[in-house]
Design a protein around this motif. Structure first.
Motif, short mmCIF file in Angstrom:
data_model
loop_
_atom_site.label_atom_id
_atom_site.label_comp_id
_atom_site.label_asym_id
_atom_site.label_seq_id
_atom_site.Cartn_x
_atom_site.Cartn_y
_atom_site.Cartn_z
N ASN A 174 0.86 -1.18 0.00
CA ASN A 174 0.00 0.00 0.00
C ASN A 174 0.90 1.24 0.00
OD1 ASN A 174 -1.41 2.31 1.56
ND2 ASN A 174 -3.12 0.95 1.03
N LEU A 175 0.81 2.05 -1.04
CA LEU A 175 1.73 3.17 -1.20
C LEU A 175 1.63 4.17 -0.05
CD1 LEU A 175 3.84 4.67 -2.85
CD2 LEU A 175 1.97 5.71 -4.18
N ALA A 176 0.41 4.50 0.37
CA ALA A 176 0.24 5.47 1.44
C ALA A 176 0.88 4.98 2.74
CB ALA A 176 -1.24 5.78 1.66
N ASP A 177 0.68 3.70 3.06
CA ASP A 177 1.28 3.13 4.27
C ASP A 177 2.80 3.08 4.14
OD1 ASP A 177 -1.20 2.75 5.40
OD2 ASP A 177 -1.34 0.63 4.86
N PHE A 178 3.28 2.78 2.94
CA PHE A 178 4.72 2.71 2.71
C PHE A 178 5.37 4.09 2.89
CE2 PHE A 178 8.18 2.29 -0.71
CZ PHE A 178 9.11 1.80 0.19
N VAL A 179 4.71 5.13 2.38
CA VAL A 179 5.24 6.49 2.55
C VAL A 179 5.27 6.87 4.02
CG1 VAL A 179 4.78 8.94 2.08
CG2 VAL A 179 4.61 7.26 0.23
N GLN A 180 4.25 6.43 4.79
CA GLN A 180 4.26 6.68 6.23
C GLN A 180 5.44 6.00 6.90
OE1 GLN A 180 2.43 8.34 8.57
NE2 GLN A 180 1.29 9.41 6.97
N LEU A 181 5.71 4.76 6.53
CA LEU A 181 6.85 4.04 7.09
C LEU A 181 8.15 4.78 6.78
CD1 LEU A 181 7.50 0.23 7.03
CD2 LEU A 181 9.28 1.80 6.27
N LEU A 182 8.33 5.18 5.53
CA LEU A 182 9.53 5.90 5.14
C LEU A 182 9.65 7.23 5.87
CD1 LEU A 182 9.48 5.26 1.28
CD2 LEU A 182 11.03 4.23 2.94
N GLY A 183 8.52 7.75 6.30
CA GLY A 183 8.53 9.01 7.04
C GLY A 183 9.26 8.93 8.36
N ARG A 184 9.48 7.72 8.88
CA ARG A 184 10.25 7.59 10.13
C ARG A 184 11.72 7.98 9.89
NH1 ARG A 184 6.81 9.14 11.86
NH2 ARG A 184 5.58 8.75 10.01
N ALA A 185 12.13 8.07 8.63
CA ALA A 185 13.51 8.46 8.31
C ALA A 185 13.60 9.93 7.90
CB ALA A 185 14.04 7.60 7.16
N CYS A 186 12.53 10.68 8.16
CA CYS A 186 12.46 12.06 7.69
C CYS A 186 12.27 13.02 8.85
CB CYS A 186 11.30 12.22 6.69
SG CYS A 186 11.39 11.10 5.28
N GLY A 187 12.56 14.30 8.59
CA GLY A 187 12.37 15.33 9.60
C GLY A 187 13.22 16.54 9.32
N ASN A 188 13.09 17.52 10.16
CA ASN A 188 13.91 18.74 10.05
C ASN A 188 15.38 18.37 10.08
OD1 ASN A 188 15.40 21.16 10.92
ND2 ASN A 188 13.38 22.08 11.19
N LYS A 189 16.15 18.94 9.17
CA LYS A 189 17.58 18.60 9.08
C LYS A 189 18.35 18.96 10.34
CE LYS A 189 17.97 18.72 4.04
NZ LYS A 189 18.58 19.39 2.87
N ASN A 190 17.80 19.85 11.17
CA ASN A 190 18.46 20.17 12.44
C ASN A 190 18.45 18.98 13.39
OD1 ASN A 190 18.99 22.80 11.68
ND2 ASN A 190 17.09 23.60 12.55
N TYR A 191 17.50 18.06 13.17
CA TYR A 191 17.33 16.92 14.08
C TYR A 191 17.51 15.57 13.41
CZ TYR A 191 14.99 20.80 16.40
OH TYR A 191 14.71 22.03 16.94
N CYS A 192 17.27 15.50 12.13
CA CYS A 192 17.33 14.23 11.40
C CYS A 192 18.50 14.25 10.43
CB CYS A 192 16.02 14.02 10.64
SG CYS A 192 15.92 12.44 9.77
N ARG A 193 19.52 13.50 10.78
CA ARG A 193 20.70 13.46 9.93
C ARG A 193 20.50 12.53 8.74
NH1 ARG A 193 23.64 12.69 14.98
NH2 ARG A 193 24.13 10.60 14.29
N THR A 194 21.46 12.56 7.83
CA THR A 194 21.42 11.66 6.69
C THR A 194 21.60 10.22 7.16
OG1 THR A 194 22.32 13.36 5.23
CG2 THR A 194 22.49 11.08 4.48
N LEU A 195 20.77 9.33 6.65
CA LEU A 195 20.92 7.91 6.94
C LEU A 195 20.75 7.14 5.64
CD1 LEU A 195 17.80 6.36 7.08
CD2 LEU A 195 17.62 8.10 8.86
N LYS A 196 20.96 5.85 5.69
CA LYS A 196 20.86 5.04 4.47
C LYS A 196 19.60 4.17 4.55
CE LYS A 196 24.49 3.42 2.42
NZ LYS A 196 25.70 2.63 2.06
N ILE A 197 18.75 4.30 3.54
CA ILE A 197 17.56 3.47 3.41
C ILE A 197 17.89 2.32 2.46
CG2 ILE A 197 15.14 3.38 2.70
CD1 ILE A 197 15.01 6.42 3.28
N ILE A 198 17.63 1.11 2.91
CA ILE A 198 17.95 -0.09 2.11
C ILE A 198 16.65 -0.80 1.74
CG2 ILE A 198 19.10 -2.35 2.15
CD1 ILE A 198 21.01 -1.09 4.28
N GLY A 199 16.51 -1.11 0.45
CA GLY A 199 15.30 -1.81 0.04
C GLY A 199 15.20 -1.97 -1.46
#
Length: 232
Positions: A174-199
């Protein structure tokens, strides 16, 4: 950016919107490693195990992994047991138990962890993780669960960040649910650093296209939206 609109009203200038986009770490800016498997229907645990076996992640370095399972406790248990065996601490988060589990078999619930380290109840889970990071600066952590971790919760903050996220085909149905999951890797750059998403490459590209389409629609400052506008 929908939250941005709610906070600042509908009359946001193009300049402010552009500045907001620049300050936001999204799946359009995070690093992605394409890691397909001949059997793309692998379950979450099998895909994670295969990725680890193929040394996609360097276990000689400290790692903070977001590794969601499926909507089954058995999936969370398999992921938990795998990472405990290789020396990780595990944040296990579902309806059965929410807390830290350690390789020696000890565990502590999030509520008891709060009490032990004087973390007020009104502080979010990310503050608990900041404290864990402070206490265990040399230990790796795997975070698993499903329904209770793929929406709403914010993990990345000053003092705690994922190094990697691993998703599998079961998360992409489900695309909407998938985008929500990916959202755990997102946020303001002051708090969320670069990370690697594997998939898997194709679903990730679909999610990126979906997000980019939303941003493009926002730029047009439309008063009405049609469902066809959100198709990719």
């Amino acid at each position: 950016l929908d939250n941005f609109d709610i906070a600042f009203g509908d009359g946001i200038s193009k300049e402010k919107r552009l500045e907001a986009e620049k300050r936001y770490q999204s799946i359009l800016t995070q690093e992605f490693e394409h890691f397909d498997h001949p059997h793309l229907t692998l379950r979450a645990f099998d895909y994670i195990k295969y990725a680890m076996h193929m040394k996609v992640i360097d276990l000689d370095q400290r790692q903070i992994l977001f590794v969601p399972g499926e909507n089954k406790v058995s999936s969370h248990n398999n992921i938990r047991d795998y990472f405990l065996k290789i020396g990780f601490h595990v944040l296990y988060h579902n309806g059965k138990f929410k807390g830290f589990i350690f390789p020696n078999g000890e565990k502590i619930s999030i509520d008891d962890f709060r009490k032990k380290y004087n973390i007020p109840e009104n502080k979010e889970l990310r503050e608990v993780l900041v404290k864990w990071n402070e206490i265990f600066p040399n230990h790796s952590l795997a975070i698993t669960g499903y329904a209770t971790v793929v929406r709403v919760l914010t993990f990345n903050t000053t003092g705690f960040n994922f190094t990697h996220m691993i998703f599998s085909s079961c998360h992409t149905k489900n695309l909407a649910d998938f985008v929500q999951l990916l959202g755990r890797a997102c946020g303001n750059k002051n708090y969320c650093r670069t990370l690697k998403i594997i998939g898997l490459k194709k679903p990730f590209e679909n999610a990126k296209n979906f997000v980019q389409n939303i941003l493009d629609l926002k730029k047009e400052n439309l008063e009405k939206f049609d469902s066809n506008m959100f198709k990719i």
